[in-house]
Design a protein around this motif. Structure first.
Motif, PDB file in Angstrom:
ATOM      1  N   GLN A   1      16.599  31.105  21.392  1.00  0.00           N
ATOM      2  CA  GLN A   1      17.940  31.000  20.835  1.00  0.00           C
ATOM      3  C   GLN A   1      17.897  30.380  19.436  1.00  0.00           C
ATOM      4  O   GLN A   1      17.161  29.430  19.180  1.00  0.00           O
ATOM      5  CB  GLN A   1      18.829  30.158  21.758  1.00  0.00           C
ATOM      6  CG  GLN A   1      18.990  30.779  23.144  1.00  0.00           C
ATOM      7  CD  GLN A   1      20.078  30.105  23.948  1.00  0.00           C
ATOM      8  OE1 GLN A   1      20.903  29.378  23.416  1.00  0.00           O
ATOM      9  NE2 GLN A   1      20.089  30.361  25.248  1.00  0.00           N
TER      10      GLN A   1
ATOM     11  N   ALA B   1      20.566  28.686  28.151  1.00  0.00           N
ATOM     12  CA  ALA B   1      19.139  28.905  27.903  1.00  0.00           C
ATOM     13  C   ALA B   1      18.429  29.395  29.161  1.00  0.00           C
ATOM     14  O   ALA B   1      17.675  30.374  29.120  1.00  0.00           O
ATOM     15  CB  ALA B   1      18.497  27.617  27.398  1.00  0.00           C
TER      16      ALA B   1
ATOM     17  N   SER C   1      23.247  29.323  16.517  1.00  0.00           N
ATOM     18  CA  SER C   1      24.028  29.752  17.676  1.00  0.00           C
ATOM     19  C   SER C   1      24.128  28.633  18.706  1.00  0.00           C
ATOM     20  O   SER C   1      25.162  28.476  19.371  1.00  0.00           O
ATOM     21  CB  SER C   1      23.397  30.996  18.305  1.00  0.00           C
ATOM     22  OG  SER C   1      22.119  30.712  18.833  1.00  0.00           O
TER      23      SER C   1
END
Length: 210
Positions: free
Chosen positions: A62, A53, A66
């Motif tokens: 995100q 991240a 995923s």
């Protein structure tokens, strides 16, 4: 001005929501590993997700699916190494606590107490950095422990900030136990990983990709 404040507040809310989801994943995978064998690989996975991240624009951008796939992949790949690290940490922490109790019972001199304080300080550095280092670098378990200690000793002021941040979070969790359910693992992981990446960048450590 108002628009910027609104965007900032929305971004914070997105981050908090994602952190809550990651904490849910941590609890889920910890339970899947029967607790004792699940917390360490789940922690490694949480750090890996946080690393991705921070290196790729932020957690809010995100997709949840995923994030879950990455969490699951790291959990599976790191299951054995992370558990070895986890049991080493548990053993080291228990040994330090028992040593402290023994010294109190026997009323030993100042020198052994100073040695114990030094050992506990180095243990804290490894405790804070070993999972971020293992996540960030392609290194063995022994290498992760060694690099954690070396990097921590070389960046003591930054590590002090990390320690204070984690301590404040622990105080928050004690004062508001409900927060622990949603952010008990993800929030400390985010803070430690953020600071660790700053330290790694300054140190010149090369990242790996999963």
């Amino acid at each position: 001005m108002i628009e910027r404040l609104g965007n900032g507040a929305f971004s914070i809310c997105e981050w908090l929501a994602r952190l809550a989801v990651i904490n849910m994943f941590w609890l889920l995978f910890t339970a899947a590993g029967l607790g004792l064998f699940g917390w360490a690989p789940a922690t490694a996975a949480a750090f890996a997700v946080m690393r991705s991240a921070f290196l790729n624009g932020g957690l809010a951008d995100q997709d949840t699916r995923s994030v879950f796939r990455e969490f699951k992949s790291v959990f599976q790949n790191e299951f054995v190494p992370a558990n070895i690290i986890g049991f080493l940490l548990l053993w080291g922490g228990a040994l330090l606590i028992l040593s402290g109790w023994s010294m109190e019972a026997m009323e030993v001199s100042l020198l052994p107490r100073l040695v114990l304080i030094g050992a506990a300080s180095m243990f804290l550095l490894v405790l804070l950095l070993v999972f971020p280092v293992r996540t960030h670098m392609e290194t063995s378990i022994q290498g992760a422990v060694r690099y954690s200690l070396m990097i921590g000793l070389a960046n003591l002021p930054s590590m002090f900030i990390v320690l204070i941040s984690v301590a404040l979070m622990l105080v928050l969790f004690v004062m508001i136990p409900g927060v622990l359910v949603f952010y008990g693992a993800s929030l400390p992981a985010a803070a430690v990983m953020f600071m660790s990446l700053k330290i790694f960048s300054k140190t010149g450590l090369n990242p790996i990709s999963y």
